[in-house]
Design a protein around this motif. Sequence first.
Motif, PDB file in Angstrom:
ATOM      1  N   ALA A 174       0.826  -1.120  -0.025  1.00  0.00           N
ATOM      2  CA  ALA A 174       0.172   0.006   0.189  1.00  0.00           C
ATOM      3  C   ALA A 174       1.367   1.265  -0.526  1.00  0.00           C
ATOM      4  N   ASP A 175       1.988   1.184   0.511  1.00  0.00           N
ATOM      5  CA  ASP A 175       3.164   2.149   0.494  1.00  0.00           C
ATOM      6  C   ASP A 175       3.289   2.541  -0.730  1.00  0.00           C
ATOM      7  N   HIS A 176       4.101   1.998  -1.495  1.00  0.00           N
ATOM      8  CA  HIS A 176       3.943   2.026  -2.629  1.00  0.00           C
ATOM      9  C   HIS A 176       3.233   2.837  -3.533  1.00  0.00           C
ATOM     10  N   GLU A 177       1.471   2.037  -3.364  1.00  0.00           N
ATOM     11  CA  GLU A 177       0.615   2.860  -3.926  1.00  0.00           C
ATOM     12  C   GLU A 177       0.393   4.422  -4.057  1.00  0.00           C
ATOM     13  N   LEU A 178       0.721   4.249  -2.484  1.00  0.00           N
ATOM     14  CA  LEU A 178       0.583   5.700  -1.945  1.00  0.00           C
ATOM     15  C   LEU A 178       1.404   7.040  -2.528  1.00  0.00           C
ATOM     16  N   ARG A 179       2.864   5.831  -2.030  1.00  0.00           N
ATOM     17  CA  ARG A 179       3.742   7.218  -2.840  1.00  0.00           C
ATOM     18  C   ARG A 179       3.656   7.492  -4.766  1.00  0.00           C
ATOM     19  N   GLN A 180       3.657   6.351  -5.147  1.00  0.00           N
ATOM     20  CA  GLN A 180       2.634   6.976  -6.387  1.00  0.00           C
ATOM     21  C   GLN A 180       2.111   7.457  -6.616  1.00  0.00           C
ATOM     22  N   LYS A 181       0.395   7.509  -6.181  1.00  0.00           N
ATOM     23  CA  LYS A 181      -0.397   8.130  -5.899  1.00  0.00           C
ATOM     24  C   LYS A 181       0.515   9.801  -5.642  1.00  0.00           C
ATOM     25  N   PHE A 182       1.065   9.786  -4.507  1.00  0.00           N
ATOM     26  CA  PHE A 182       1.598  11.324  -4.030  1.00  0.00           C
ATOM     27  C   PHE A 182       2.422  11.404  -5.636  1.00  0.00           C
ATOM     28  N   ARG A 183       3.067  11.462  -6.094  1.00  0.00           N
ATOM     29  CA  ARG A 183       3.982  11.718  -6.900  1.00  0.00           C
ATOM     30  C   ARG A 183       3.372  12.201  -8.496  1.00  0.00           C
ATOM     31  N   ARG A 184       1.793  11.622  -8.180  1.00  0.00           N
ATOM     32  CA  ARG A 184       1.244  11.656  -9.206  1.00  0.00           C
ATOM     33  C   ARG A 184       0.452  12.957  -9.787  1.00  0.00           C
ATOM     34  N   LEU A 185       0.457  13.779  -8.194  1.00  0.00           N
ATOM     35  CA  LEU A 185      -0.382  14.904  -7.850  1.00  0.00           C
ATOM     36  C   LEU A 185       1.258  15.715  -7.823  1.00  0.00           C
ATOM     37  N   ILE A 186       1.859  15.390  -7.537  1.00  0.00           N
ATOM     38  CA  ILE A 186       2.982  16.596  -7.614  1.00  0.00           C
ATOM     39  C   ILE A 186       3.181  16.533  -9.439  1.00  0.00           C
ATOM     40  N   ASP A 187       3.739  15.777 -10.043  1.00  0.00           N
ATOM     41  CA  ASP A 187       4.429  15.867 -11.545  1.00  0.00           C
ATOM     42  C   ASP A 187       3.043  14.419 -11.978  1.00  0.00           C
ATOM     43  N   PRO A 188       2.001  14.970 -12.977  1.00  0.00           N
ATOM     44  CA  PRO A 188       2.034  16.604 -13.686  1.00  0.00           C
ATOM     45  C   PRO A 188       1.465  17.515 -13.264  1.00  0.00           C
ATOM     46  N   GLY A 189       0.413  16.590 -11.668  1.00  0.00           N
ATOM     47  CA  GLY A 189      -0.481  17.890 -11.306  1.00  0.00           C
ATOM     48  C   GLY A 189       0.014  19.067 -10.521  1.00  0.00           C
ATOM     49  N   ILE A 190       0.956  19.489 -10.271  1.00  0.00           N
ATOM     50  CA  ILE A 190       1.341  20.638 -10.007  1.00  0.00           C
ATOM     51  C   ILE A 190       1.861  20.964 -11.175  1.00  0.00           C
ATOM     52  N   LEU A 191       4.004  20.596 -10.956  1.00  0.00           N
ATOM     53  CA  LEU A 191       4.333  20.722 -11.406  1.00  0.00           C
ATOM     54  C   LEU A 191       3.709  21.380 -13.474  1.00  0.00           C
ATOM     55  N   ARG A 192       4.039  20.361 -13.896  1.00  0.00           N
ATOM     56  CA  ARG A 192       3.028  20.485 -15.060  1.00  0.00           C
ATOM     57  C   ARG A 192       1.328  21.861 -14.874  1.00  0.00           C
ATOM     58  N   ARG A 193       1.732  21.959 -14.451  1.00  0.00           N
ATOM     59  CA  ARG A 193      -0.079  23.117 -14.339  1.00  0.00           C
ATOM     60  C   ARG A 193       0.551  23.860 -14.194  1.00  0.00           C
ATOM     61  N   ASN A 194       1.756  24.527 -13.414  1.00  0.00           N
ATOM     62  CA  ASN A 194       1.386  25.844 -13.008  1.00  0.00           C
ATOM     63  C   ASN A 194       3.168  26.254 -13.389  1.00  0.00           C
ATOM     64  N   PRO A 195       3.288  27.374 -13.459  1.00  0.00           N
ATOM     65  CA  PRO A 195       4.825  27.940 -13.581  1.00  0.00           C
ATOM     66  C   PRO A 195       5.300  27.286 -12.626  1.00  0.00           C
ATOM     67  N   GLU A 196       6.889  26.971 -13.400  1.00  0.00           N
ATOM     68  CA  GLU A 196       8.277  26.391 -12.363  1.00  0.00           C
ATOM     69  C   GLU A 196       8.004  27.025 -11.449  1.00  0.00           C
ATOM     70  N   ASN A 197       8.582  28.616 -10.605  1.00  0.00           N
ATOM     71  CA  ASN A 197       9.121  29.248 -10.531  1.00  0.00           C
ATOM     72  C   ASN A 197       7.802  29.188  -9.115  1.00  0.00           C
ATOM     73  N   GLN A 198       6.959  29.701  -9.505  1.00  0.00           N
ATOM     74  CA  GLN A 198       4.858  29.303  -8.338  1.00  0.00           C
ATOM     75  C   GLN A 198       5.508  27.951  -8.608  1.00  0.00           C
ATOM     76  N   ALA A 199       5.386  26.788  -8.934  1.00  0.00           N
ATOM     77  CA  ALA A 199       4.877  25.488  -8.556  1.00  0.00           C
ATOM     78  C   ALA A 199       6.051  24.603  -7.378  1.00  0.00           C
ATOM     79  N   LEU A 200       7.443  25.443  -7.425  1.00  0.00           N
ATOM     80  CA  LEU A 200       8.096  24.990  -6.339  1.00  0.00           C
ATOM     81  C   LEU A 200       8.018  25.895  -5.375  1.00  0.00           C
ATOM     82  N   ALA A 201       7.876  27.324  -5.174  1.00  0.00           N
ATOM     83  CA  ALA A 201       7.424  27.811  -4.197  1.00  0.00           C
ATOM     84  C   ALA A 201       6.112  26.778  -3.601  1.00  0.00           C
ATOM     85  N   SER A 202       4.992  26.645  -4.216  1.00  0.00           N
ATOM     86  CA  SER A 202       4.031  25.574  -4.027  1.00  0.00           C
ATOM     87  C   SER A 202       3.905  24.530  -2.877  1.00  0.00           C
ATOM     88  N   LEU A 203       4.911  23.982  -3.739  1.00  0.00           N
ATOM     89  CA  LEU A 203       5.676  22.496  -2.787  1.00  0.00           C
ATOM     90  C   LEU A 203       5.515  22.547  -1.720  1.00  0.00           C
TER      91      LEU A 203
END
Length: 255
Positions: A40-69
Motif C-alpha cells: 500500500a505504501d508504494h501505491e500511496l507514494r506513486q499517488k503523491f508523485r502523480r499529484l506532484i508531477d504532472p498535477g502541480i509541476l506541469r500545470r503551473n509556472p516553474e517558479n510558482q510550482a516550486l514555491a507551492s511545493l
Amino acid sequence: MASPPTTSATISPADLAAAAERRLQQSQGPSASELQFTGADHELRQKFRRLIDPGILRRNPENQALASLKTLLTICENILREPDEPKFQKFKPTNSLIKRNLIDPKGTVEYARELGFNPEVVDFQPYYQWRQTPKRMHALRIGAEMLQEAVSLGSEKEARMAQAKKEEKAAADAVAEKIRLAYEDDRKMKLMRDELEKERRDARIAAAARRAATRESAPPEPEDEEEDEELMPGSGNVLGSSSSHTAPPSNKKTD
C-alpha cells in the motif's frame, strides 16, 4: 514386522541462528525500504508523485510550482515536528501566502486534501483542518517525503539555471568589456592622431610666421637707378645728359 530405523539429522548452530533470524524478520514485517516499493505504501507514494508531477509541476509556472511545493512541505514538517500543536493543524485559505501558493495554483489543494486537510467553517471563517489519526499521520509522512524529493530536485534545477544565467551574464559582460576597451583604444588613437595633426599644423603656422618675420627684418635690396636716355628729335643732344655734344661741322659749302 520390524519398524524402519529412525535417522536423526544433525543441525549446525549456524543453521539454527539463520532460521531464528528469518522467523524474527517475518514477525517484524517488511522493512521501510521494502514498503517503499511494495504494498500500500508504494501505491500511496506513486499517488503523491502523480499529484506532484504532472498535477502541480506541469500545470503551473516553474517558479510558482516550486514555491507551492515548499509551502506544502513546511505545513507537513510543522505537524511532524509538533503533531499536537493545534495551530499547525489548519490553514486559512484567505491568508495571502496560502492563497498565493496553495489556493490559486492548480493541483495544490488536491495535494493538501490527500495529506488529510479537509475544508471546514469555524466561527464563520473557512479553514482547511487536519485532524490527527494514525492513518492521516502516515499519509502525511509519506506525502512529506515525496514533497522533499520534488523540492530537492527542483532546487537543484533552479541552482543549475541560476548558475547558467550567471555564467551567461559573465560572458556577456566580458564581451561588453572587450567592446568598451576596443572603443576606448579607438578613442585614444583618434585623440593621439588629432593631437599629432594639431602639432603639425601649429608647426607649419610657426614656420610660416618665422619666414614672414625674416623677410620683414631683412634690408631692402638696391634698385637699378639707370635713367633711360632719350634723344631729342632732330638733335644730337641727349636729354638729361650733363655734357652737350656738338655735331661735327658740315663740309658742304654754302652758296
